[in-house]
Scaffold this motif. Structure first.
Motif, PDB file in Angstrom:
ATOM      1  N   ILE A  96      -7.025   2.447  -6.854  1.00 56.22           N
ATOM      2  CA  ILE A  96      -6.948   3.383  -5.435  1.00 56.22           C
ATOM      3  C   ILE A  96      -8.591   3.758  -4.866  1.00 56.22           C
ATOM      4  CG2 ILE A  96      -6.541   6.457  -6.167  1.00 56.22           C
ATOM      5  CD1 ILE A  96      -5.607   5.407  -9.582  1.00 56.22           C
ATOM      6  N   LEU A  97      -8.509   4.390  -3.991  1.00 58.88           N
ATOM      7  CA  LEU A  97      -8.893   4.629  -3.222  1.00 58.88           C
ATOM      8  C   LEU A  97      -8.941   6.009  -2.452  1.00 58.88           C
ATOM      9  CD1 LEU A  97      -9.330   1.153  -0.988  1.00 58.88           C
ATOM     10  CD2 LEU A  97     -10.625   1.160  -2.953  1.00 58.88           C
ATOM     11  N   TYR A  98     -10.225   6.723  -2.358  1.00 62.37           N
ATOM     12  CA  TYR A  98     -10.629   7.525  -1.784  1.00 62.37           C
ATOM     13  C   TYR A  98     -10.883   7.230  -0.460  1.00 62.37           C
ATOM     14  CZ  TYR A  98     -11.718  12.618  -0.858  1.00 62.37           C
ATOM     15  OH  TYR A  98     -12.048  13.513  -0.293  1.00 62.37           O
ATOM     16  N   LEU A  99     -10.552   8.084   0.507  1.00 64.57           N
ATOM     17  CA  LEU A  99     -10.893   7.358   2.047  1.00 64.57           C
ATOM     18  C   LEU A  99     -11.981   8.807   2.161  1.00 64.57           C
ATOM     19  CD1 LEU A  99      -8.023   5.541   3.909  1.00 64.57           C
ATOM     20  CD2 LEU A  99      -9.710   5.208   1.872  1.00 64.57           C
ATOM     21  N   GLY A 100     -11.522  10.168   1.529  1.00 60.99           N
ATOM     22  CA  GLY A 100     -12.000  11.149   2.326  1.00 60.99           C
ATOM     23  C   GLY A 100     -11.307  11.815   3.698  1.00 60.99           C
ATOM     24  N   ARG A 101     -11.635  13.078   4.663  1.00 61.69           N
ATOM     25  CA  ARG A 101     -11.352  13.628   5.230  1.00 61.69           C
ATOM     26  C   ARG A 101     -11.847  12.666   6.396  1.00 61.69           C
ATOM     27  NH1 ARG A 101     -12.509  16.545   9.964  1.00 61.69           N
ATOM     28  NH2 ARG A 101     -10.879  17.704  10.635  1.00 61.69           N
TER      29      ARG A 101
ATOM     30  N   PRO B  51     -11.802  27.768  -5.790  1.00 61.18           N
ATOM     31  CA  PRO B  51     -10.932  27.218  -6.630  1.00 61.18           C
ATOM     32  C   PRO B  51      -9.624  25.909  -6.540  1.00 61.18           C
ATOM     33  CG  PRO B  51     -11.766  29.247  -6.849  1.00 61.18           C
ATOM     34  CD  PRO B  51     -12.344  28.535  -5.319  1.00 61.18           C
ATOM     35  N   GLY B  52      -8.505  26.240  -7.416  1.00 60.80           N
ATOM     36  CA  GLY B  52      -7.590  25.529  -6.764  1.00 60.80           C
ATOM     37  C   GLY B  52      -7.739  24.213  -6.235  1.00 60.80           C
ATOM     38  N   ALA B  53      -8.452  23.447  -6.129  1.00 60.47           N
ATOM     39  CA  ALA B  53      -8.812  22.209  -5.176  1.00 60.47           C
ATOM     40  C   ALA B  53      -9.757  21.222  -6.013  1.00 60.47           C
ATOM     41  CB  ALA B  53      -9.998  22.556  -3.587  1.00 60.47           C
ATOM     42  N   TYR B  54      -9.273  19.951  -5.730  1.00 61.84           N
ATOM     43  CA  TYR B  54     -10.259  19.304  -6.631  1.00 61.84           C
ATOM     44  C   TYR B  54     -11.738  19.219  -5.527  1.00 61.84           C
ATOM     45  CZ  TYR B  54      -6.952  16.403  -9.085  1.00 61.84           C
ATOM     46  OH  TYR B  54      -5.934  16.202 -10.407  1.00 61.84           O
ATOM     47  N   ARG B  55     -12.715  19.093  -6.755  1.00 64.03           N
ATOM     48  CA  ARG B  55     -14.214  18.842  -6.376  1.00 64.03           C
ATOM     49  C   ARG B  55     -13.771  16.964  -6.369  1.00 64.03           C
ATOM     50  NH1 ARG B  55     -14.898  22.030 -10.247  1.00 64.03           N
ATOM     51  NH2 ARG B  55     -16.049  20.699 -11.580  1.00 64.03           N
TER      52      ARG B  55
ATOM     53  N   VAL C  11       0.672  -1.433   0.169  1.00 60.34           N
ATOM     54  CA  VAL C  11      -0.103  -0.276   0.006  1.00 60.34           C
ATOM     55  C   VAL C  11       1.099   1.170  -0.225  1.00 60.34           C
ATOM     56  CG1 VAL C  11      -1.949   1.129   1.517  1.00 60.34           C
ATOM     57  CG2 VAL C  11      -1.509  -1.041   1.502  1.00 60.34           C
ATOM     58  N   VAL C  12       0.337   2.385  -0.909  1.00 62.23           N
ATOM     59  CA  VAL C  12       0.811   3.582  -1.130  1.00 62.23           C
ATOM     60  C   VAL C  12       0.347   4.373  -1.074  1.00 62.23           C
ATOM     61  CG1 VAL C  12       2.885   5.130  -2.337  1.00 62.23           C
ATOM     62  CG2 VAL C  12       2.215   2.671  -2.940  1.00 62.23           C
ATOM     63  N   ALA C  13       0.775   5.322   0.523  1.00 64.17           N
ATOM     64  CA  ALA C  13      -0.821   6.124   0.885  1.00 64.17           C
ATOM     65  C   ALA C  13      -0.094   7.783   0.637  1.00 64.17           C
ATOM     66  CB  ALA C  13      -0.938   6.330   2.620  1.00 64.17           C
ATOM     67  N   PHE C  14      -0.701   8.939   0.079  1.00 64.58           N
ATOM     68  CA  PHE C  14      -1.086   9.976   0.405  1.00 64.58           C
ATOM     69  C   PHE C  14      -1.932  10.433   0.798  1.00 64.58           C
ATOM     70  CE2 PHE C  14      -2.808  13.916  -1.542  1.00 64.58           C
ATOM     71  CZ  PHE C  14      -2.269  15.031  -1.531  1.00 64.58           C
ATOM     72  N   LEU C  15      -1.573  12.000   2.067  1.00 61.28           N
ATOM     73  CA  LEU C  15      -2.591  12.397   3.503  1.00 61.28           C
ATOM     74  C   LEU C  15      -2.501  13.583   2.380  1.00 61.28           C
ATOM     75  CD1 LEU C  15      -0.852   9.265   4.614  1.00 61.28           C
ATOM     76  CD2 LEU C  15      -2.475  10.584   5.955  1.00 61.28           C
ATOM     77  N   GLY C  16      -3.068  14.611   2.658  1.00 62.59           N
ATOM     78  CA  GLY C  16      -3.073  16.011   2.367  1.00 62.59           C
ATOM     79  C   GLY C  16      -4.333  16.283   1.598  1.00 62.59           C
ATOM     80  N   GLN C  17      -4.467  17.592   1.208  1.00 63.42           N
ATOM     81  CA  GLN C  17      -5.570  18.871   0.659  1.00 63.42           C
ATOM     82  C   GLN C  17      -4.959  18.067  -0.587  1.00 63.42           C
ATOM     83  OE1 GLN C  17      -5.313  23.055   1.288  1.00 63.42           O
ATOM     84  NE2 GLN C  17      -3.802  22.383   2.581  1.00 63.42           N
ATOM     85  N   ILE C  18      -6.520  18.007  -1.269  1.00 65.17           N
ATOM     86  CA  ILE C  18      -6.485  16.873  -2.732  1.00 65.17           C
ATOM     87  C   ILE C  18      -6.789  18.589  -3.724  1.00 65.17           C
ATOM     88  CG2 ILE C  18      -7.676  15.621  -3.507  1.00 65.17           C
ATOM     89  CD1 ILE C  18      -6.860  14.420  -0.713  1.00 65.17           C
ATOM     90  N   LYS C  19      -5.567  18.997  -3.825  1.00 65.32           N
ATOM     91  CA  LYS C  19      -5.114  20.110  -4.575  1.00 65.32           C
ATOM     92  C   LYS C  19      -3.860  19.661  -5.337  1.00 65.32           C
ATOM     93  CE  LYS C  19      -6.541  23.731  -1.296  1.00 65.32           C
ATOM     94  NZ  LYS C  19      -5.982  24.798  -0.655  1.00 65.32           N
ATOM     95  N   PRO C  20      -3.833  20.595  -6.667  1.00 71.33           N
ATOM     96  CA  PRO C  20      -2.290  20.061  -7.345  1.00 71.33           C
ATOM     97  C   PRO C  20      -1.522  21.336  -6.707  1.00 71.33           C
ATOM     98  CG  PRO C  20      -4.549  21.553  -8.866  1.00 71.33           C
ATOM     99  CD  PRO C  20      -5.042  21.355  -7.318  1.00 71.33           C
ATOM    100  N   ILE C  21      -1.581  21.708  -6.062  1.00 74.24           N
ATOM    101  CA  ILE C  21      -0.922  22.444  -5.301  1.00 74.24           C
ATOM    102  C   ILE C  21       0.083  21.341  -4.439  1.00 74.24           C
ATOM    103  CG2 ILE C  21      -0.575  24.732  -5.572  1.00 74.24           C
ATOM    104  CD1 ILE C  21      -1.549  24.513  -2.560  1.00 74.24           C
TER     105      ILE C  21
END
Length: 366
Positions: free
Chosen positions: A243-248, A225-229, A183-193
């Motif tokens: 790929i699983l999206y867990l939300g906040r 603006p600047g965030a994924y919906r 498992v590989v994880a990303f945690l943080g704001q869902i934004k391109p930045i």
């Protein structure tokens, strides 16, 4: 010897923000035999029971008063000055960089020294920041790139609450992730930045090569603006079951413990990069971009790997290397934990205490 009374100004009651987590971790571990901390909160919130448990006094103050209505501004100056005189505070620690708050002007008039805590780089600071006796910066990067230049700056890294992350557990079964998956994880704001689009491309590329991989994304989608919906993100991963999206998540410690490694592909010059610290606390190696203050946390080749901003091929190569080498993952994870314990637990709190003592001296803070 009398305790040093420190008044903390907070814009959060424990209901949002990494900066407030830093403040409240400092408050928990502050040496109460030498310091008497108070905190002004904007409203009731989840931090109140913990402050009571730690023996930290608090008041609900509301928002800090910026210029607008002259009469209201003058009343706010008088109200804060009265509090400072009545309680005889030695020092004020502002956890945010305010613009022109009446409270800061009152502190100057009453001659109570002010420390301002920078959690982000400020290149265009408010005019009242020049009234600070000292600026505490959360990284060398933040200190070196922030103004005003004439105010002295000291670096105090963010501390982390190890107990929380030690209580974490794997929730793979709850997420429908096979126990033998990697498992590989990303945690943080869902934004391109934050580089979430890079993570998505990395995930799709590697999933096509190795079906046993799973990729977790934890963070809140926002309609701004600047965030994924959320519907935008879900549409992008609809054809990628790995790929699983867990939300906040309020249980990020469980997300870390469910992962084998963490990717931090930020494009933004992160002033600190708390995710890297949290991953280390959970013994997870990190592949991160060499931006902002991250190189002060992630030791390249020791606790994880660093790649250049927007270097998708570099991210993929380093993640693949960790995927293919469980012993390297284990070694880097242990090194990350050791670094967190050594540098980012009680050490920052003790450094903050030394700053308070230096400012106040043995007799007076004035």
């Amino acid at each position: 010897m009398a305790k040093i009374k420190v008044l903390y100004l907070s814009e959060s009651s424990g209901d949002w923000g990494g900066a407030s987590r830093v403040l409240f971790t400092n408050l928990k571990h502050l040496d109460k035999s030498r310091f008497e901390p108070w905190v002004l909160l904007p409203r009731p919130g989840p931090i109140v029971p913990r402050l009571e448990e730690w023996g930290v006094r608090y008041r609900f103050w509301g928002g800090f008063t910026e210029p607008g209505d002259p009469l209201r501004y003058l009343k706010a100056i008088w109200r804060f000055a009265r509090l400072l005189r009545a309680e005889r505070f030695d020092l004020i620690h502002a956890n945010h960089a305010f613009w022109r708050p009446a409270e800061v002007l009152a502190a100057k008039l009453v001659r109570v020294p002010l420390i301002t805590h920078y959690h982000v780089v400020l290149k265009n600071p408010g005019p009242f920041l020049r009234l600070s006796r000292l600026i505490v910066a959360n990284s060398r990067y933040t200190a070196q790139h922030s103004k005003p230049e004439e105010v002295p700056k000291k670096v105090v890294y963010n501390p982390i609450e190890l107990d929380r992350f030690d209580r974490g557990r794997s929730i793979r079964s709850e997420l429908g992730v096979p126990q033998d998956a990697l498992v590989v994880a990303f945690l943080g704001q869902i934004k391109p930045i934050k580089g979430v689009d890079l993570f998505l491309r990395l995930a799709k590329t590697l999933a096509a090569k190795q079906p046993r991989l799973r990729f977790l994304i934890a963070g809140q989608c926002k309609n701004e603006p600047g965030a994924y919906r959320q519907e935008e993100l879900l549409a992008e991963i609809a054809s990628s079951p790995s790929i699983l999206y867990l939300g906040r998540r309020d249980d990020v410690e469980n997300v870390y413990h469910s992962a084998d490694l963490v990717v931090v592909p930020s494009r933004w010059d992160e002033p600190f990069g708390l995710v890297n610290l949290e991953a280390g606390a959970c013994r997870k190696p990190v592949v991160a971009t060499r931006v902002g203050g991250i190189p002060e946390i992630v030791e390249d080749g020791v606790t994880g790997f660093l790649v250049e901003r927007d270097d998708l091929e570099g991210l993929i190569a380093k993640v693949e290397r960790l995927i293919e080498n469980p012993e390297l993952r284990r070694r880097m994870g242990e090194a990350g934990r050791e670094k967190v314990v050594r540098e980012f637990t009680t050490q920052p709190v003790r450094e903050l205490e030394r700053i308070y003592l230096e400012l106040c001296g043995s007799a007076s803070c004035v």
